[in-house]
Structures are given as structure tokens and as C-alpha cells.
Design an enzyme around this catalytic site. Sequence first.
Site, short mmCIF file in Angstrom:
data_model
loop_
_atom_site.label_atom_id
_atom_site.label_comp_id
_atom_site.label_asym_id
_atom_site.label_seq_id
_atom_site.Cartn_x
_atom_site.Cartn_y
_atom_site.Cartn_z
N GLU A 14 -14.45 9.20 19.10
CA GLU A 14 -14.94 8.13 19.33
C GLU A 14 -15.67 8.29 20.69
O GLU A 14 -15.25 9.08 21.48
CB GLU A 14 -14.18 7.15 19.62
CG GLU A 14 -13.26 6.54 18.36
CD GLU A 14 -14.04 5.99 17.28
OE1 GLU A 14 -15.21 5.61 17.81
OE2 GLU A 14 -13.28 5.70 16.30
N HIS A 20 -3.05 1.24 6.89
CA HIS A 20 -3.31 1.25 5.50
C HIS A 20 -2.80 2.75 5.15
O HIS A 20 -2.97 3.66 5.86
CB HIS A 20 -4.67 0.83 4.89
CG HIS A 20 -4.93 0.87 3.52
ND1 HIS A 20 -3.98 0.29 2.91
CD2 HIS A 20 -6.15 1.37 3.05
CE1 HIS A 20 -4.42 0.28 1.46
NE2 HIS A 20 -5.58 1.12 1.53
N CYS A 50 0.95 -1.26 0.00
CA CYS A 50 0.13 -0.12 -0.21
C CYS A 50 0.69 1.26 0.07
O CYS A 50 0.56 2.33 -0.82
CB CYS A 50 -1.08 -0.18 0.99
SG CYS A 50 -0.21 -0.05 2.72
N ASP A 73 -7.17 5.99 -3.44
CA ASP A 73 -6.56 4.93 -2.92
C ASP A 73 -6.31 4.03 -4.11
O ASP A 73 -7.20 3.87 -4.78
CB ASP A 73 -7.27 3.86 -1.89
CG ASP A 73 -6.73 3.03 -1.29
OD1 ASP A 73 -5.39 2.83 -1.53
OD2 ASP A 73 -7.11 2.53 -0.49
#
Length: 773
Positions: free
Chosen positions: A499, A382, A323, A409
Site C-alpha cells: 500500500e 473472507h 465462507c 472461491d
Amino acid sequence: MGQKCSWLKKRQNSNESFKCETDATLRMRNINANLLAAPDAASSAVLGVQRVDPCLADNHVEHHTSHFYAAAAKEALIVRRGEPFRLRIFFNRDYSPSKDAISFIFSVADDSKPSPGHGTLTALVPHDGIDYLGDPLEWGAGIESHEGQILTVLVKPPATCSVTEWRLDIDTKLLGDGSRSYQLPLPVYILFNPWCADDQVYMADREQRKEYVMHDTTLIWRGSYNRLRPSVWKIGQFERHVLECSLRLLGTVGRIPPAYRGDPVRVARALSALVNSVDDDGVLLGNWTEDFSGGTAPTKWTGSAEILQQFHKTQKSVKFAQCWNFSGVLATIARALGIPARVITCYSSAHDTQASLTVDVFIDANNKKLDAETTDSIWNYHVWNELWMQRPDLGIGQFGAYDGWQAVDATPQEASDNMYRVGPASVLAVKHGEILRPFDCGFVYSEVNADKLYWRYNGPAQPLKLLRKDTLAIGHLISTKAVLKWEREDITDSYKYAERSEEERNYMLRALKQSRHAFSRYYLNDNFNEVEFSMELKDDIKVGENFTVVLKVSNKSKERTHQAAGQLNCDAVLYTGVGAKEVKIMGFELDLKPESSEYVRMEVTFFEYFEKLSSQAAFQISAACHVKDTDYDYYAQDDFRVRKPDIKFQLGDGGAGGRIVAQQETDVIVRLPNPLPIPLHKGLFTVEGPGIEQPLKFKIAEIPVGGTAAATFKYVPPYAGRGTMIAKFAAKELDDVDGYKHYEIEPRPGDVLQPNGSHRSSNIIRRRTDVIP
């Protein structure tokens, strides 16, 4: 359309200050041209172009393109759309506006049938003066000066011009009697222009333009969320053949028709497909195994230039990539074309194969993960890109325009419109759960904010039991290099609300309602809360050392004794979270007295994990436990990584008194201590830096236990300013070790600019001694 492009601000400069040649030289050329033309006046009746001075030095400085290799080598005229560039034309006789007509014919070089309707062919007749060169979205040309046989003109490509190689023909005509044509021998590369307010990729902030367009080296974060590891990547957008390869890719592999190469949205979508090789034999071939025979291991690449140069030469996919390689190459192409770009790392990134916005992990009765049923995965990290542009195709939403950073991506994970690509996805749309916005916002949303669900699977005819729902597992520490700083900038809040916040859950529910494949929640066995579990890992373990996994089990009941039975697992995995190899497993049984805690410890030694360790030193630690006489099952999983040492540099002990001076030789030493309790064999250092045209390679046969690998070489910095040298090390027993060194390069005394230069050209910083900010 907003502020004017920068050329209008520079109209204060006199025409004299832009001259590409001295007056004496021009007079001599005029005399020679007249002598040549005198014998046959009839043959020279039609005005003819003898040559064109493309004013390369001035144009490239004005258009921020002087760093390109092709600019320094005078192989092309490289300009940015929306800004005028200067041409000085030398005719075979005096130019007479009353009887001579001149026009500029621009056509896309690789368009077999260019046409005005498609914007790939245009004819310009320059008007007198340069105060107004027409609408920003149209071509324009004006005469800046006229002296006998010399005509100086400004040509302005539209701010929507196709970004590609153009051909220029200059047609001259004698009114009522014949015509001639002259083709400029140099190609004209027209690029996106983030300096121009009328361009769709306009970036107003000067420091951001430096970082995201002009800087040729960046940091890419790898590792795991509890062991962040920055590594240097040489973007190399200005290196030889990189620009030519990037422009060519749009038409060949990307298959973008010439008329649409000026649309950054379309270009970005094409880049996400053409950088990988799945559908179209693109630049890089992915490989997520540990077998890299026949190519270069992804961990051994130090930058993009070598990859793109190889592809440009062979037109075959380069082996191999993962990646961060895909992302590094995409950033290089985007910056070369003029689109602001940066590299993004998301830790604990989800790969949601079913578009369910959940990562579903299936566990069998023996507490082993079922790989066949578990198609989703969580990558330790990633890496993708963000490209900066306006998104007029998305209109205005509830939270405003979708302009700004777009996620793109190139790693081939899932097909989008029948091709392996992702984006451009508006980061603003991702943050607000607008998963149906083009392109692929749902996939990116899952990468950063999916819920992780653990299911007990007892067979196809049995109901699933939801063991645990983890809403905090996905999308940690989303990172990029800070602007003009060699440190990490956390951009998590641009992708998601905090979060546990009400906004985060609300937008998650909004996204789930838009998804047709959300997993049903069978039931959650959280009504039993007398026994609590906590898994602990020391997060700073060096490769070569032993480490211990600790599970704390606490009985909160004041009266009842509980019995718990389970196991701890340590698996070596790829950084994508798959390909597990069992390192160690240990079962346990506990009697938990009321209001007490017990600890389960499993030590993993170097010799237990060494043979199974992947090149990126990643582990997956899991704990499973059943509390007897209850329906309660506990399951938890965490990522773990052992740390590798850094390569150290020593610079500046050459002949300049310890200083590093442009164009002066200095000594460089790179060192790496052996961290393992075994010798290293077949070691190889690879070093890159400014002025090092091909990566330097140094072989070291053996490094004993406790020994240090070292290599020494002579280095000549090419220019003054900031430099970054990077190194990789690989051996049979230890791979993917890197390091970098930032340093200041002083100018030579003779290269220091004089503050009050009388001629404009004295203020042009040439490539050899260019000061990079």
C-alpha cells in the site's frame, strides 16, 4: 517433459523385494491350481484368470495413498496418474507368451458410452520388460516377471488421465481359438499426482506436498484485522467415504464429462460451484442470518468429513455454512483428489457487487448508512482457497506464465457465467491488475484491493458528494497456515504490491481502465485540512467486558476556533459487515480552540451489547462529524471484535507415565472458564481428533459466573506421530468458542521399525501405527 516420475528412480529395487506373497505360498497356489485344472484340459485351453492380487500395500505406499480409509480397508485400488502400479495375475495354467494373448481394458465406471477418442476407454497389451512404459501422456503396460501361472505387470496411466473411478477387465485369448474375460472386483481410483513432473498439478517442493496434499488438519484465520483468530479445521481427506464422495461429485453435481475430469482447471471451476447449493443442490447450504433452526450453525462444524459423509449418505445439501466452511470442504475435496490446496483468509475483504473495483458506502443527511443504496460490503474477513496447478490455457503474459496458486472461491456471492462460483483466478494476474483474465480475476482483485468511497446521498435528483476516499481499507493481512508449522504465513504481497507504493497505484489505475463500471469521482472535499480526526479502539477486549470508543478531534489552525458537531455509532453486525443492529449512538458538539485537541468518549457496557451481539462478536464503529461554517464532512468506519476465551486441553495423565503412546489409553480433560458476568446454560463441548470416528459431545447444564466448564474422557491414539485435537463449545449465552492442542504420539515399543529389515514389506508402515510427519 522435465524430471522423470519417481518410479523410474526406484528401478534399483529387485523384483523379489516387491513380492506380495511368500514363495512358499505361491508354490502351494500353483500346485492347487494345477490339480484343479488337470481333469479337463480342453476346458482350460483358453488361458483364464483365476484371481488378481492388486498388491494394495505396495501400490498404496508407492502412490502416497495408504492413508485413505478405502486403502486401509482394502475396498479399492487407489493410484496416482503418471506412475505405474503393479498387478500380480494368477492364471488357471502356465502362461505361454507364444500362444496366449492378454490385454487390459480400462473404462470409466460411470461413462455409459466410453470411447478411446474421449480417453475414457483404452486397451493395453503389455510388452516384455518395464524399462520404458511409453510416453508420459499415454497409457503403458509392461511385464515385470513371469513364473509359470503367475504374471506380474506394471500399468502406467497417462499423466493426463481422467481423475475418476475406473473399471479394469482383463481379456485373455488363445491364438486362433476363443477368449475369456475377467473383471477386477475392486474399483480403481486414479487421482491427480503432484509427485509427477508430467502432471499439471506437479509440486516440486517436498515439504509443500506434505502440507498441501497429505496433512489432514489446518488452521483457518477468522476474527478481524485488529483481532486475528486462528481456529482449527479438520480437513479429513482420508476419512471414510470422503474420497468416494469427492470423485462422485465431479460427475453428479459438477457435471464434468468423464473425458474432462483430468483437467485441473476445469475441476477447480466445478468445485467452486458444487460445494455451494445455489445452482446445483451442491454440498453446503449457505446461511448468513442468526437463525440456524433445521440444521447446524456454521460455527459448530469442526471439519469437513462429517459434512461430506452426510452429503454422501443423503445426497442433499447440508445445512448450514459460511465462507470458512465452504473453503474447508473445498480444500478437503481438492486434497482428496490430489490437487494441492490451502485455505486463505483476507481481512477487510470487499464484496464488489457492481464490478466497479470500488466499495461505495452511501450516507444520508443524518449520517446513517443507507442500506438499500449500499449494495457493496466489506467483510471482517473472507475465506477462500488456492489450488496449485499450471495454466496452459492462459499462455505467457508480460510477467511470465500464470502457473502456481490459483484463487478458487466456493462462497456464493456473485454469478460467473450464470453460476455462483469464482475461479480459478491466477494470483499472479490478480496482483498485476489483469482483471479480464479467466476466471474472475476482477472479482478477486476487488476483494483484496478495491478503494472504499464514502458518498453523501441527498436524494435521486441531487448530486453525490464524495466525503472520503480510503485507498487503504481493503485487503489486510492475507493469511494462510505456514508450511509444516502451526503459525500464520502472511501472503499479502502475492496478491498486491505494498500500500502507498507507486506500483500498487499504477496497477489499480490499470485495472480501473479495464473496468466499464468505475464510479465517477464527483469531487473530493479535501481542500480543508485545519481539523483532523482520529478514531481509537482498544483492540484486546474480552467478551463480557465493557469497552470505550474514543474520537480525537484536533484543530490545527493557529488562529481560528472551529465548532464541530457529530455522532459516534456502535452497531453489532455479522462478519460480512451487514445486518447491523444499533447498540449505542451518542451525539456531541465541540468548541475547538486553536492548536488544541478534544476527546469524545463513548463507553459501551456488556449489558448494552450482549443481546444484540452476533455469534462472531463483531461490531462496526463509525464516526461522523461536520465542521460548522465549512463544507467539510468527516466520516470513518472501523471493525471491532471482542475476544472469546480459548478451550484448554490436558492430555497424557493415563497409564503411560504422562506420555501419549499409540494404541494405549490416556485421559483427556477439556476446560473453559465462563468469561461473562452471567451464568451460561445448556453448554455443549464437541471434540474431534485422530482415532475419534464420530465427534464426542459433552453436555453441561449450567456454568456459574466465575465457574469453569470441564469434560473428561478416555482417548486411544491410533498411530504414532503428530496429532491435533480440536474442540468447540456453545451455550445459550456464548457461542463459537474453540481451542486446539498439538501433541506427539510415541510408538509402542513393538512398532518401532528395525533399521536393517531383510524384507521390503517390513519397511511398509501400516495405517494402525503409521507415523505421520
